[in-house]
Scaffold this motif. Sequence first.
Motif, PDB file in Angstrom:
ATOM      1  N   ASP A   1       0.849  -1.194   0.000  1.00 20.04           N
ATOM      2  CA  ASP A   1       0.000   0.000   0.000  1.00 20.04           C
ATOM      3  C   ASP A   1       0.882   1.240   0.000  1.00 20.04           C
TER       4      ASP A   1
ATOM      5  N   THR B   1      -3.316   4.325  -2.648  1.00 23.08           N
ATOM      6  CA  THR B   1      -3.339   3.419  -3.794  1.00 23.08           C
ATOM      7  C   THR B   1      -2.567   2.155  -3.472  1.00 23.08           C
ATOM      8  N   LYS B   2      -2.900   1.100  -4.207  1.00 21.07           N
ATOM      9  CA  LYS B   2      -2.239  -0.188  -3.969  1.00 21.07           C
ATOM     10  C   LYS B   2      -1.311  -0.525  -5.136  1.00 21.07           C
ATOM     11  N   LEU B   3      -0.340  -1.361  -4.838  1.00 23.11           N
ATOM     12  CA  LEU B   3       0.699  -1.673  -5.810  1.00 23.11           C
ATOM     13  C   LEU B   3       0.887  -3.187  -5.825  1.00 23.11           C
TER      14      LEU B   3
ATOM     15  N   TYR C   1      -1.076   0.779 -17.530  1.00 24.34           N
ATOM     16  CA  TYR C   1      -0.271   1.781 -16.818  1.00 24.34           C
ATOM     17  C   TYR C   1       0.688   2.528 -17.735  1.00 24.34           C
TER      18      TYR C   1
ATOM     19  N   THR D   1      -7.356  -5.835 -11.714  1.00 25.23           N
ATOM     20  CA  THR D   1      -6.030  -5.474 -11.231  1.00 25.23           C
ATOM     21  C   THR D   1      -6.151  -5.109  -9.763  1.00 25.23           C
TER      22      THR D   1
ATOM     23  N   ASP E   1      -5.764  -2.327  -8.394  1.00 27.52           N
ATOM     24  CA  ASP E   1      -6.477  -1.055  -8.158  1.00 27.52           C
ATOM     25  C   ASP E   1      -7.870  -1.086  -8.753  1.00 27.52           C
ATOM     26  N   GLY E   2      -8.415  -2.276  -8.993  1.00 24.82           N
ATOM     27  CA  GLY E   2      -9.827  -2.400  -9.289  1.00 24.82           C
ATOM     28  C   GLY E   2     -10.221  -2.302 -10.751  1.00 24.82           C
ATOM     29  N   GLN E   3      -9.270  -2.113 -11.668  1.00 23.80           N
ATOM     30  CA  GLN E   3      -9.650  -2.063 -13.075  1.00 23.80           C
ATOM     31  C   GLN E   3      -9.948  -3.469 -13.574  1.00 23.80           C
TER      32      GLN E   3
END
Lengths: 282, 557
Positions: free
Chosen positions: B65, B70-72, B106, B253, B255-257
């Motif tokens: 995090d 945002t998350k990674l 990205y 992903t 981050d929710g995509q």
Amino acid sequence: MSSAAVLEKPPVTAPAPLPPSLPGRPTAGAAAPITLRVDRLNLSYGTKQALFDVSLDIIERKVTAFIGPSGCGKSTLLRCFNRMNDLVDGVRLDGRVLLGGQDIFAPAVDVIELRKRVGMVFQKSNPFPKSIYENVAYGLRIAGVTSKSQLDEVVERSLQRAALWDEAKDRLHDSALGLSGGQQQRLCIARAIAVEPEVILMDEPCSALDPIATAKIEELIVTLREQFTIVIVTHNMQQAARVSDRTAFFYLGKLIEYADTGDIFTRPANPQTEAYVSGRFG
Amino acid sequence: MSESHLTQSTNPGTRLRQIFRRGDHLLWMSGGAMGLAMLLIAGLLGLVFVSGFTYFWPHEVTAADRADGTKLLGRITDQQPGHRDAGGQVIKTAQIQFRIGNRELYGFDFVWVPTAELGNFRTLPDVVQLERQEYGDFLGFLKRVESADGARVEGPAGWDLLLSRQPVARELAARASRLQRDDIGAVNYQIQKAKLRLTVAQRRAGPNGRVPSELQGAVDAELSRLNADYERLRAESAALLKQATAWQAVFTTIDGQEKKVPLASIVRAFRPNAMTVTEKVRHYLSRAAEFVYGEPRESNTEGGVFPAIFGTVMMTILMSLVVTPFGIVAAFYLREYAKQGPVVRIVRIAINNLAGVPSIVFGVFGLGFFVYFIGGGIDRMFFPEMLPTPTFGTGGILWASLTLALLTVPVVIVATEESIAAVPRGAREGSLALGASKFQTILKIVLPASVPGILTGVILAMARGAGEVAPLMITGVVKLAPEMPFDAHFPFLHLDRKFMHLGFHIYDVGFQSPNIEAAKPMVFTTTLLLIGIVILLNLAAIRLRDRIRKKYQTGVF
């Protein structure tokens, strides 16, 4: 029908009379047939003269020994007989060497034919890095012999004549380099006689061998005399005395004395010869 | 003096003199230089080995995090420690590099994130990594697998379905592409040939003449038949492709995509954090096999290098076939027949100095002489109907091999001359004294005895040639060759074709690719492979040399 380029076999007619300048004394059989006649031969490497006006006759089916101190020209003369000196740059010579009455330095002479008639055994045994069989067969193969039975026969006969057959018959197809020094030298002799030359030149053939191997080669030389004319260069005077019929003593490029071996060693005519054979110089 | 002279002196000055007299200092120096050289070589090879061998291993994927919420998700590939100056001021912040993949989402594969901003590092077992046909790797979580007719499977059953359907879809897609490449390619080839017949006839008839009507008719009939074939095959291939893309997987992903991926475009799907060692080994071997036997993907940064391996080996062999006889004949003339004198000495010096000419200069010469002059000449003479499209008048594997042969011929000449000179004089004289001619002596005694030395020269030339890149770049190497120089179309060996080469591949992937950072491990692996191939080729030549050596010792020649 053979062209001039090919040397003729020696004519049956009597050889030309000896030039009066010859220092040799007549041999026991004065009418013996002459294989090689050297006639007033001069040779120089560049500016250094190695042979001065040498004349002598090599008699058929006899062993002729050339003795003398190092650098006296005996090897040089020997290497004239099969024109190995051609390989050296800057050699000049005049005079004649007659093989069966024909000048071997004549421009029309085919060196390859000459070398088939005048074989050579070198100071250092030089078997080819091939099998024993291929070493002996080499001369025939390059002459175009392909018949397996003929090659087999010649290889066996040559090895027998060179007294190597019993030692080599089970390993004919092994490398010749696996033989001992003396065996290698006898292989080189077998290789030389396989092409049936008239003359065999031997350039200090035993100088690198032990006494036992030397004795074997000497024995061989004595038996080969029945079929071949042999010219041997040696540093070893006992050897010359043991194996040769005629001996020529050279000193500083000149032929000093040439006579029957017994005469040279027991009652030399020339004081220099006497000094050399009795070990007072050389 | 009571002290014996045999014992070593205790006087330091005397001892030092003794050391110098014995040459100990020089011995240590040469030993040290040798050690340093070995160390450098071992270091280079070690780096290549470690980096090259680990490329295929599935690495752990870490989630974290960031401070902004945002998350990674990605694999940690590098870390940089921070630095502070004497006053405690930060000069450089500590950073971690993540390989996050998902390039189409990205825009880049890698991110550097300050360590201070990161927290809550964790290894999630259900992370899925995809190796895809395009856009590089994908990292995310499987949501569901769905088919074109509305079937949807979620959860663990979805993962199982993905694993079982994916090879089927891949196979279908592979069949479609084979159909396109091989069958449609063959039809295209025939169409081209038929059209060429017409062009040739037209040219023969002259500008105002007419092509004989029966030929025109025959070609038209053949063309329409071929076009029908073409249409049929295309329809077949499209149907296969449709079938192949019927199933797709939906991923999210970190981050929710959401991302849909057709199963046919997934090369490999695996869960790196949940794999056992056996699975990892199997994964490793499968990727390594693909690397050696596969075709490149993604502008060479992924997939295999088989065409480059093939091109390298074929070019090296062609080069050896040219350079060996050429070098041997030249050396024999120089050593045995040419009159030794100032001219020969100058020639010899010139040959030795050729080795110092920059290889790119050979490349330029090859381009000018082989490609434009000879190749252009061949085109004008034998392929006028193809002009202005060049056949041989452009870079190709033949011209590249000839250029490299020219580059390496000094090595062979020098090695051959040395091994001829090493043949003992006695062996030559023995042969000549038996009535052999000079030519027979060379052929039967000197040449066989010098074969081992000659082959050593050829081995050196091969190693030099296989690693050379610069001259190839302008005489026939390309980034991606559409066709191999050897295939099923007559005359099978297409020496006019361009080819791929491992050395150029390294340069291209390492410095010319759009995604250099991601391709870096591939560079090491390719280097490793190139070294391996050079070693293999050398071993083959060494084996040949030993066999010849043995044969020559005993056998018939």
